[in-house]
Design a protein around this motif. Sequence first.
Motif, PDB file in Angstrom:
ATOM      1  N   LEU A 165       8.976   8.117   1.191  1.00 13.28           N
ATOM      2  CA  LEU A 165      10.441   7.950   1.121  1.00 13.28           C
ATOM      3  C   LEU A 165      11.076   7.915   2.502  1.00 13.28           C
ATOM      4  O   LEU A 165      11.994   7.111   2.740  1.00 13.28           O
ATOM      5  CB  LEU A 165      11.056   9.056   0.258  1.00 13.28           C
ATOM      6  N   PHE A 166      10.602   8.751   3.409  1.00  8.14           N
ATOM      7  CA  PHE A 166      11.102   8.720   4.793  1.00  8.14           C
ATOM      8  C   PHE A 166      10.795   7.383   5.459  1.00  8.14           C
ATOM      9  O   PHE A 166      11.619   6.862   6.225  1.00  8.14           O
ATOM     10  CB  PHE A 166      10.466   9.845   5.625  1.00  8.14           C
ATOM     11  N   MET A 167       9.619   6.842   5.207  1.00 12.43           N
ATOM     12  CA  MET A 167       9.160   5.636   5.877  1.00 12.43           C
ATOM     13  C   MET A 167       9.641   4.344   5.218  1.00 12.43           C
ATOM     14  O   MET A 167       9.602   3.286   5.837  1.00 12.43           O
ATOM     15  CB  MET A 167       7.628   5.610   5.949  1.00 12.43           C
ATOM     16  N   MET A 168      10.097   4.414   3.978  1.00 13.31           N
ATOM     17  CA  MET A 168      10.452   3.215   3.210  1.00 13.31           C
ATOM     18  C   MET A 168      11.362   2.230   3.964  1.00 13.31           C
ATOM     19  O   MET A 168      11.118   1.035   3.926  1.00 13.31           O
ATOM     20  CB  MET A 168      11.070   3.626   1.865  1.00 13.31           C
TER      21      MET A 168
ATOM     22  N   ASN B 217      -3.466  -2.891   7.532  1.00 14.82           N
ATOM     23  CA  ASN B 217      -2.123  -2.914   8.110  1.00 14.82           C
ATOM     24  C   ASN B 217      -2.027  -2.075   9.378  1.00 14.82           C
ATOM     25  O   ASN B 217      -2.579  -0.983   9.453  1.00 14.82           O
ATOM     26  CB  ASN B 217      -1.096  -2.401   7.099  1.00 14.82           C
ATOM     27  N   GLU B 218      -1.240  -2.592  10.319  1.00 13.04           N
ATOM     28  CA  GLU B 218      -0.924  -1.837  11.528  1.00 13.04           C
ATOM     29  C   GLU B 218      -0.087  -0.619  11.149  1.00 13.04           C
ATOM     30  O   GLU B 218       0.697  -0.669  10.205  1.00 13.04           O
ATOM     31  CB  GLU B 218      -0.105  -2.712  12.496  1.00 13.04           C
ATOM     32  N   PRO B 219      -0.239   0.473  11.882  1.00 13.86           N
ATOM     33  CA  PRO B 219       0.635   1.621  11.630  1.00 13.86           C
ATOM     34  C   PRO B 219       2.101   1.246  11.876  1.00 13.86           C
ATOM     35  O   PRO B 219       2.407   0.457  12.766  1.00 13.86           O
ATOM     36  CB  PRO B 219       0.177   2.656  12.660  1.00 13.86           C
ATOM     37  N   VAL B 220       2.976   1.799  11.055  1.00 14.14           N
ATOM     38  CA  VAL B 220       4.412   1.538  11.181  1.00 14.14           C
ATOM     39  C   VAL B 220       5.052   2.792  11.764  1.00 14.14           C
ATOM     40  O   VAL B 220       4.910   3.879  11.199  1.00 14.14           O
ATOM     41  CB  VAL B 220       5.031   1.198   9.802  1.00 14.14           C
ATOM     42  N   PRO B 221       5.752   2.659  12.884  1.00 15.49           N
ATOM     43  CA  PRO B 221       6.377   3.851  13.480  1.00 15.49           C
ATOM     44  C   PRO B 221       7.625   4.280  12.703  1.00 15.49           C
ATOM     45  O   PRO B 221       8.324   3.448  12.124  1.00 15.49           O
ATOM     46  CB  PRO B 221       6.750   3.394  14.892  1.00 15.49           C
ATOM     47  N   TYR B 222       7.867   5.579  12.713  1.00 18.28           N
ATOM     48  CA  TYR B 222       9.068   6.110  12.083  1.00 18.28           C
ATOM     49  C   TYR B 222      10.256   5.833  12.997  1.00 18.28           C
ATOM     50  O   TYR B 222      10.211   6.110  14.190  1.00 18.28           O
ATOM     51  CB  TYR B 222       8.925   7.612  11.831  1.00 18.28           C
ATOM     52  N   GLY B 223      11.335   5.309  12.435  1.00 11.56           N
ATOM     53  CA  GLY B 223      12.487   4.933  13.245  1.00 11.56           C
ATOM     54  C   GLY B 223      13.684   5.845  13.119  1.00 11.56           C
ATOM     55  O   GLY B 223      14.724   5.582  13.713  1.00 11.56           O
ATOM     56  N   GLY B 224      13.545   6.920  12.363  1.00 11.02           N
ATOM     57  CA  GLY B 224      14.668   7.826  12.174  1.00 11.02           C
ATOM     58  C   GLY B 224      14.998   8.613  13.427  1.00 11.02           C
ATOM     59  O   GLY B 224      14.178   8.739  14.335  1.00 11.02           O
ATOM     60  N   GLU B 225      16.222   9.137  13.462  1.00  8.23           N
ATOM     61  CA  GLU B 225      16.689   9.878  14.625  1.00  8.23           C
ATOM     62  C   GLU B 225      17.287  11.208  14.197  1.00  8.23           C
ATOM     63  O   GLU B 225      17.516  11.461  13.017  1.00  8.23           O
ATOM     64  CB  GLU B 225      17.750   9.060  15.368  1.00  8.23           C
ATOM     65  N   GLY B 226      17.555  12.038  15.185  1.00  5.79           N
ATOM     66  CA  GLY B 226      18.230  13.309  14.937  1.00  5.79           C
ATOM     67  C   GLY B 226      17.355  14.290  14.189  1.00  5.79           C
ATOM     68  O   GLY B 226      16.131  14.294  14.302  1.00  5.79           O
TER      69      GLY B 226
ATOM     70  N   PHE C 218       0.811  -1.214   0.000  1.00  5.69           N
ATOM     71  CA  PHE C 218       0.000   0.000   0.000  1.00  5.69           C
ATOM     72  C   PHE C 218       0.844   1.263   0.000  1.00  5.69           C
ATOM     73  O   PHE C 218       0.582   2.172  -0.803  1.00  5.69           O
ATOM     74  CB  PHE C 218      -0.974   0.011   1.185  1.00  5.69           C
ATOM     75  N   PRO C 219       1.852   1.387   0.861  1.00  6.42           N
ATOM     76  CA  PRO C 219       2.649   2.624   0.836  1.00  6.42           C
ATOM     77  C   PRO C 219       3.307   2.895  -0.523  1.00  6.42           C
ATOM     78  O   PRO C 219       3.339   4.043  -0.975  1.00  6.42           O
ATOM     79  CB  PRO C 219       3.700   2.399   1.922  1.00  6.42           C
ATOM     80  N   LEU C 220       3.819   1.866  -1.173  1.00  4.79           N
ATOM     81  CA  LEU C 220       4.425   2.054  -2.494  1.00  4.79           C
ATOM     82  C   LEU C 220       3.378   2.547  -3.490  1.00  4.79           C
ATOM     83  O   LEU C 220       3.617   3.499  -4.243  1.00  4.79           O
ATOM     84  CB  LEU C 220       5.059   0.750  -2.988  1.00  4.79           C
ATOM     85  N   PHE C 221       2.225   1.912  -3.485  1.00  2.00           N
ATOM     86  CA  PHE C 221       1.129   2.309  -4.374  1.00  2.00           C
ATOM     87  C   PHE C 221       0.727   3.761  -4.092  1.00  2.00           C
ATOM     88  O   PHE C 221       0.546   4.555  -5.016  1.00  2.00           O
ATOM     89  CB  PHE C 221      -0.056   1.356  -4.191  1.00  2.00           C
ATOM     90  N   HIS C 222       0.638   4.122  -2.817  1.00  4.93           N
ATOM     91  CA  HIS C 222       0.269   5.487  -2.455  1.00  4.93           C
ATOM     92  C   HIS C 222       1.331   6.497  -2.882  1.00  4.93           C
ATOM     93  O   HIS C 222       1.003   7.598  -3.344  1.00  4.93           O
ATOM     94  CB  HIS C 222       0.014   5.596  -0.948  1.00  4.93           C
ATOM     95  N   GLY C 223       2.604   6.116  -2.738  1.00 10.92           N
ATOM     96  CA  GLY C 223       3.681   6.990  -3.191  1.00 10.92           C
ATOM     97  C   GLY C 223       3.607   7.235  -4.691  1.00 10.92           C
ATOM     98  O   GLY C 223       3.771   8.372  -5.156  1.00 10.92           O
ATOM     99  N   VAL C 224       3.331   6.187  -5.456  1.00  7.75           N
ATOM    100  CA  VAL C 224       3.202   6.317  -6.916  1.00  7.75           C
ATOM    101  C   VAL C 224       2.005   7.196  -7.265  1.00  7.75           C
ATOM    102  O   VAL C 224       2.093   8.084  -8.125  1.00  7.75           O
ATOM    103  CB  VAL C 224       3.104   4.926  -7.584  1.00  7.75           C
TER     104      VAL C 224
END
Length: 179
Positions: A173-176, A102-111, A47-53
Amino acid sequence: MKTSLNSSDKIAVPVIIGLSIAVPAIVVVLMLLPERYNIFGADSMTFPLFHGVLNFLTAILLVVGYFFMKADKFLAHRNTMIAAFGLSVVFLVSYVLSKISNEPVPYGGEGILRYVYFFILVSHIILSGIIVPLVLFTMYRGLSGEYDKHSRIAKWTFPIWLYVAVTGVLVFLFMMPYY
């Protein structure tokens, strides 16, 4: 100066207002579901890929439609904007299905990237709710031949819709890496 609603406005305006309230409310309710039902058996990236497109293609169509309007190619402008609207409708239906699946996916980035991501995400979410009535009224005014009203509202709709489409791609792209 008092303006009165014409007969088609008496139907269209309440429908647009109703959809403008219902769509964000449905999305919020679906995000709060206690359990997910993966209807299509899709993995978490589908779904996220499809939504990005879809967001990318919508952004392209919005820019192309804008240039058609500037070039006085109004039929091409209309058709391009209808296509952008169609992609947005497909996105919305797919997004609702993804929230059920799908369950929500948390963002794992830092800084600093974490702050940039959340700024983009929050502004994207807020403007996504605002864009629903703007797009619906803009489309309605354009398709009903009320070009002065269409033009006045489109000056607000276009940049917000484009921002929502572009930031939709950026959120993907941030969540990929985390799907």
